[in-house]
Design a protein around this motif. Structure first.
Motif, PDB file in Angstrom:
ATOM      1  N   ASN A 188       4.481 -13.044   2.003  1.00 37.62           N
ATOM      2  CA  ASN A 188       3.052 -13.083   1.678  1.00 37.62           C
ATOM      3  C   ASN A 188       2.441 -11.695   1.580  1.00 37.62           C
ATOM      4  OD1 ASN A 188       2.840 -15.874   1.491  1.00 37.62           O
ATOM      5  ND2 ASN A 188       2.478 -16.118   3.693  1.00 37.62           N
ATOM      6  N   ASP A 189       3.165 -10.684   2.031  1.00 44.23           N
ATOM      7  CA  ASP A 189       2.641  -9.322   1.979  1.00 44.23           C
ATOM      8  C   ASP A 189       2.648  -8.818   0.538  1.00 44.23           C
ATOM      9  OD1 ASP A 189       2.419  -9.357   4.729  1.00 44.23           O
ATOM     10  OD2 ASP A 189       4.401  -8.462   5.049  1.00 44.23           O
ATOM     11  N   PRO A 190       1.769  -7.863   0.213  1.00 44.14           N
ATOM     12  CA  PRO A 190       1.788  -7.270  -1.133  1.00 44.14           C
ATOM     13  C   PRO A 190       3.131  -6.618  -1.435  1.00 44.14           C
ATOM     14  CG  PRO A 190      -0.223  -6.677   0.037  1.00 44.14           C
ATOM     15  CD  PRO A 190       0.669  -7.342   1.039  1.00 44.14           C
ATOM     16  N   PHE A 191       3.423  -6.515  -2.736  1.00 40.23           N
ATOM     17  CA  PHE A 191       4.715  -5.967  -3.168  1.00 40.23           C
ATOM     18  C   PHE A 191       4.947  -4.558  -2.615  1.00 40.23           C
ATOM     19  CE2 PHE A 191       6.971  -3.217  -6.166  1.00 40.23           C
ATOM     20  CZ  PHE A 191       8.187  -3.860  -6.235  1.00 40.23           C
ATOM     21  N   VAL A 192       3.946  -3.695  -2.713  1.00 41.28           N
ATOM     22  CA  VAL A 192       4.101  -2.310  -2.268  1.00 41.28           C
ATOM     23  C   VAL A 192       4.368  -2.253  -0.765  1.00 41.28           C
ATOM     24  CG1 VAL A 192       2.967  -0.062  -2.065  1.00 41.28           C
ATOM     25  CG2 VAL A 192       2.651  -1.434  -4.137  1.00 41.28           C
ATOM     26  N   THR A 193       3.668  -3.075   0.005  1.00 40.56           N
ATOM     27  CA  THR A 193       3.874  -3.099   1.453  1.00 40.56           C
ATOM     28  C   THR A 193       5.290  -3.546   1.799  1.00 40.56           C
ATOM     29  OG1 THR A 193       1.539  -3.614   1.800  1.00 40.56           O
ATOM     30  CG2 THR A 193       3.041  -4.063   3.625  1.00 40.56           C
TER      31      THR A 193
END
Length: 314
Positions: free
Chosen positions: A58-63
């Motif tokens: 669920n985290d953003p791609f960059v994270t």
């Protein structure tokens, strides 16, 4: 040579970074959701959400990429989605079988390729040259997996000289390892030796016509010394580059031939990871294989620098 090695090692850093970004991006674009494969279609929406949260999907791609990169530089490539096995441990467990097959194939390729290429160059337009050229053409035309099936059918099933499947680690039983690796190594090495033989033949024919070769023969040096100490050494300069590329091809071909002979190497691990969409495993396999290929390229640059001093940095 130290400067050469240092330059190549520094060049690996941005290349690895680019490979990691591309690999992470491609796995993020997979059409289906790995959570569906983990808990099945009968799971509730709440269960799906819990699994996604636990895996960090669920985290953003960059994270997600930065977290994975921070662990990767420390040697932690993550954990499999399906069996909770560390990716690094799983890949390193399977890597010896793949590397053994690749090394044995390279050895066969070099011995057969050099022998055929030199023999053809010493007698151009003879029956030996025509036979070597014909064999090289056939060797390059036959797919590795098909050749492997033919070898297994003849020498394992019919004659029972070698086992048809399986792999014995070298540390456990050297003779068993040799018996289990012979057929798959021949399937890979003979086809690659065809390309090597063509390159050796072409390079040797050109070198043997040089003035310094004629001068060496005029001085009374033996044919063996002229051929192996003078001609072959200079002919190997372009051959090393071709061999470097062929080793990379052999590594890729080993992943396929492993399936023919049921060898538990990187190939079966990669296929299982793709089928299950095990994202951490796919990323780890790609990154480690890239490291192996880069190591081969580095070794090639070192050998090339030793053979050809002009290629060394000033």
């Amino acid at each position: 040579m130290i400067k050469l090695v240092g330059q190549r090692l520094l060049a690996m850093v941005p290349l690895l970074l680019i490979v990691s970004i591309l690999t992470f991006s491609f796995t993020a674009l997979l059409p289906s959701d790995p959570v569906d494969l983990i808990i099945g279609d009968r799971g509730s929406d709440e269960q799906h959400e819990q699994v996604r949260e636990r895996l960090g999907l669920n985290d953003p791609f960059v994270t997600r990429y930065l977290d994975w990169l921070a662990r990767a530089v420390q040697g932690d490539l993550g954990t499999s989605f399906f069996n909770s096995v560390r990716v690094t441990d799983a890949v390193l467990l399977r890597m010896p079988a793949t590397l053994s097959l690749t090394f044995a194939s390279v050895l066969i390729s070099v011995v057969v390729g050099l022998g055929a290429g030199v023999a053809a160059a010493l007698r151009p337009r003879s029956w030996i040259d025509r036979l070597a050229t014909f064999g090289a053409t056939i060797g390059q035309a036959i797919p590795n997996f098909w050749f492997g099936l033919i070898l297994a059918s003849v020498f394992a099933v019919t004659l029972r000289w070698f086992p048809a499947t399986g792999y014995v680690p070298l540390g456990e039983d050297p003779l068993g390892w040799l018996s289990s690796i012979t057929l798959p190594a021949l399937a890979l090495g003979l086809s690659t030796s065809a390309a090597l033989a063509r390159q050796v033949r072409s390079a040797m024919v050109g070198v043997l016509q040089q003035d310094y070769i004629r001068a060496a023969r005029a001085q009374g040096l033996s044919s063996r010394r002229v051929i192996f100490r003078h001609a072959l050494k200079n002919a190997l300069v372009p051959v090393v580059t071709v061999l470097s590329f062929q080793i990379t091809v052999l590594l890729g071909g080993a992943l396929i031939v492993e399936q023919v002979y049921a060898i538990n190497g990187i190939g079966s691990l990669a296929i299982a990871a793709v089928r299950q969409q095990d994202i951490p495993m796919i990323q780890g396999i790609v990154l480690i294989l890239v490291l192996v290929v880069m190591g081969v390229q580095l070794a090639t640059d070192i050998v090339y620098g030793l053979i050809n001093p002009k290629a060394r940095p000033a």
